[in-house]
Write an enzyme that holds these catalytic residues in place. Structure first.
Site, PDB file in Angstrom:
ATOM      1  N   SER A 102      -5.399   4.989   1.644  1.00  0.00           N
ATOM      2  CA  SER A 102      -4.037   4.989   1.106  1.00  0.00           C
ATOM      3  C   SER A 102      -3.797   6.239   0.277  1.00  0.00           C
ATOM      4  O   SER A 102      -4.469   6.465  -0.738  1.00  0.00           O
ATOM      5  CB  SER A 102      -3.814   3.754   0.234  1.00  0.00           C
ATOM      6  OG  SER A 102      -2.626   3.939  -0.521  1.00  0.00           O
ATOM      7  N   HIS A 106      -2.574   5.328   5.393  1.00  0.00           N
ATOM      8  CA  HIS A 106      -1.732   4.267   4.836  1.00  0.00           C
ATOM      9  C   HIS A 106      -0.769   4.884   3.817  1.00  0.00           C
ATOM     10  O   HIS A 106      -1.187   5.583   2.885  1.00  0.00           O
ATOM     11  CB  HIS A 106      -2.632   3.226   4.166  1.00  0.00           C
ATOM     12  CG  HIS A 106      -1.937   1.983   3.728  1.00  0.00           C
ATOM     13  ND1 HIS A 106      -1.612   0.945   4.581  1.00  0.00           N
ATOM     14  CD2 HIS A 106      -1.493   1.598   2.510  1.00  0.00           C
ATOM     15  CE1 HIS A 106      -1.024  -0.018   3.909  1.00  0.00           C
ATOM     16  NE2 HIS A 106      -0.928   0.350   2.640  1.00  0.00           N
ATOM     17  N   ASP A 155       2.218   4.076   1.148  1.00  0.00           N
ATOM     18  CA  ASP A 155       2.798   2.995   0.345  1.00  0.00           C
ATOM     19  C   ASP A 155       4.150   3.404  -0.239  1.00  0.00           C
ATOM     20  O   ASP A 155       4.217   4.308  -1.074  1.00  0.00           O
ATOM     21  CB  ASP A 155       1.852   2.646  -0.816  1.00  0.00           C
ATOM     22  CG  ASP A 155       0.634   1.882  -0.346  1.00  0.00           C
ATOM     23  OD1 ASP A 155       0.812   0.846   0.319  1.00  0.00           O
ATOM     24  OD2 ASP A 155      -0.493   2.324  -0.647  1.00  0.00           O
ATOM     25  N   MET A 188       7.269   2.236  -2.495  1.00  0.00           N
ATOM     26  CA  MET A 188       7.649   1.245  -3.525  1.00  0.00           C
ATOM     27  C   MET A 188       8.995   1.626  -4.124  1.00  0.00           C
ATOM     28  O   MET A 188       9.214   2.785  -4.471  1.00  0.00           O
ATOM     29  CB  MET A 188       6.618   1.221  -4.644  1.00  0.00           C
ATOM     30  CG  MET A 188       5.202   0.960  -4.167  1.00  0.00           C
ATOM     31  SD  MET A 188       4.053   1.033  -5.544  1.00  0.00           S
ATOM     32  CE  MET A 188       2.499   0.763  -4.695  1.00  0.00           C
ATOM     33  N   HIS A 247       3.682   1.107   4.723  1.00  0.00           N
ATOM     34  CA  HIS A 247       3.782  -0.206   4.079  1.00  0.00           C
ATOM     35  C   HIS A 247       4.993  -0.185   3.150  1.00  0.00           C
ATOM     36  O   HIS A 247       4.961   0.468   2.107  1.00  0.00           O
ATOM     37  CB  HIS A 247       2.472  -0.448   3.303  1.00  0.00           C
ATOM     38  CG  HIS A 247       2.435  -1.704   2.505  1.00  0.00           C
ATOM     39  ND1 HIS A 247       1.479  -1.931   1.531  1.00  0.00           N
ATOM     40  CD2 HIS A 247       3.225  -2.811   2.515  1.00  0.00           C
ATOM     41  CE1 HIS A 247       1.685  -3.123   0.997  1.00  0.00           C
ATOM     42  NE2 HIS A 247       2.743  -3.665   1.554  1.00  0.00           N
ATOM     43  N   MET A 275       7.151  -1.612   0.494  1.00  0.00           N
ATOM     44  CA  MET A 275       7.274  -2.593  -0.598  1.00  0.00           C
ATOM     45  C   MET A 275       8.653  -2.389  -1.204  1.00  0.00           C
ATOM     46  O   MET A 275       8.802  -1.925  -2.331  1.00  0.00           O
ATOM     47  CB  MET A 275       6.156  -2.365  -1.628  1.00  0.00           C
ATOM     48  CG  MET A 275       4.801  -2.845  -1.115  1.00  0.00           C
ATOM     49  SD  MET A 275       3.419  -2.140  -2.031  1.00  0.00           S
ATOM     50  CE  MET A 275       3.228  -0.609  -1.147  1.00  0.00           C
ATOM     51  N   MET A 296      -2.110  -8.764   1.497  1.00  0.00           N
ATOM     52  CA  MET A 296      -2.329  -8.186   0.172  1.00  0.00           C
ATOM     53  C   MET A 296      -3.463  -8.928  -0.531  1.00  0.00           C
ATOM     54  O   MET A 296      -3.431 -10.150  -0.670  1.00  0.00           O
ATOM     55  CB  MET A 296      -1.065  -8.272  -0.685  1.00  0.00           C
ATOM     56  CG  MET A 296       0.120  -7.459  -0.174  1.00  0.00           C
ATOM     57  SD  MET A 296      -0.260  -5.733   0.187  1.00  0.00           S
ATOM     58  CE  MET A 296      -0.879  -5.151  -1.393  1.00  0.00           C
ATOM     59  N   ASP A 326      -5.363  -5.118   2.151  1.00  0.00           N
ATOM     60  CA  ASP A 326      -4.806  -4.065   1.306  1.00  0.00           C
ATOM     61  C   ASP A 326      -4.916  -4.419  -0.177  1.00  0.00           C
ATOM     62  O   ASP A 326      -4.221  -5.310  -0.657  1.00  0.00           O
ATOM     63  CB  ASP A 326      -3.338  -3.840   1.698  1.00  0.00           C
ATOM     64  CG  ASP A 326      -2.742  -2.622   1.023  1.00  0.00           C
ATOM     65  OD1 ASP A 326      -3.477  -1.879   0.345  1.00  0.00           O
ATOM     66  OD2 ASP A 326      -1.522  -2.412   1.189  1.00  0.00           O
TER      67      ASP A 326
END
Ligand code: DX5
Ligand code: ZN
Length: 218
Positions: free
Chosen positions: A8, A33, A35, A37, A66, A68, A137, A175
């Site tokens: 990540s 990966h 992320d 957010m 991913h 979020m 998660m 994850d």
């Protein structure tokens, strides 16, 4: 199939992102990966589309994005254009999950569903056929470097059974808080993909650490 490793970049050095992506290119990593957010779905803001695009420009491995974020369905096309190969949306943020997964697949991408630690695996029963990857998660999403939640092993076993019952080919990705100690147990329980942020990037030799995770036997 041997298991896959997805470092990540949340734990990368953002001022040296190109260097860190090139390091991943040279490593045994299978995916990168990414992320995203939004500060609303999770209590933290990471980065958005321009950074994803910048990573893509240098990446030689598929981007595993991913999301979020709230209303992830509004950003599927944009993350496709920013280079995503897989897009995972949160179950908890998706009242029309089935439609969103279809929209992801319609763009030729792999469709993922991410589930929070409190979300029961059985809730995926009616979408597993539409899901290429479940991002389970093993910490509460929002921050890297948190402690792995032990309950995850039981959830992996339960999900593995659900996938087998439906003869689906969905991958199980773990994850949060993954390291060399819990990796063998996760793989033994049925995990296919291991995400690792801090364990890789804060190690002395990230390429070697990725190799170690890749070489775990169980
Ligand atoms: C957490 C993110 C994770 C995180 C993992 O909200 O979804 O992907 O980067 O980082 P570590 O491996 O440090 O827990
Ligand atoms: Zn993640």
């Amino acid at each position: 199939m041997s298991h896959l490793i997805a470092p990540s970049v949340l734990a990368a050095d953002f001022a040296n992102l190109q260097r860190d992506v090139e390091m991943l290119n040279e490593s045994q990593a299978d995916y990168i990966h990414v992320d995203i957010m939004d500060g609303i779905f999770v209590p933290n803001i990471s980065f958005g589309l321009p950074v994803c695009e910048a990573i893509y420009k240098h990446a030689k491995k598929p981007l595993d994005v991913h999301l979020m974020i709230e209303k992830p369905e509004n950003y599927i096309q944009a993350f496709h254009d920013a280079g995503a190969a897989t897009i995972s949306v949160h179950y908890e943020a998706s009242p029309h999950l089935h439609r969103t997964l279809q929209a992801i697949r319609d763009l030729g991408l792999r469709a993922g569903v991410a589930i929070n630690p409190h979300t029961n695996v059985s809730l995926l029963e009616n979408v597993i056929q539409n899901t290429d990857l479940v991002c389970m998660m093993s910490v509460n999403p929002g921050f890297g470097g948190q402690k792995f939640i032990e309950q995850t092993y039981a959830k992996v076993r339960q999900l593995k059974e659900l996938i087998a019952d439906q003869n689906a080919s969905t991958l199980i990705e773990i994850d949060g808080g993954v390291n060399i100690d819990n990796a063998p147990k996760l793989l033994e329980a049925g995990a296919d993909v291991l995400v690792a942020g801090n364990f890789v990037f804060k190690s002395e030799n990230p390429i070697h650490t990725i190799q170690e995770l890749k070489d775990v036997s169980y």
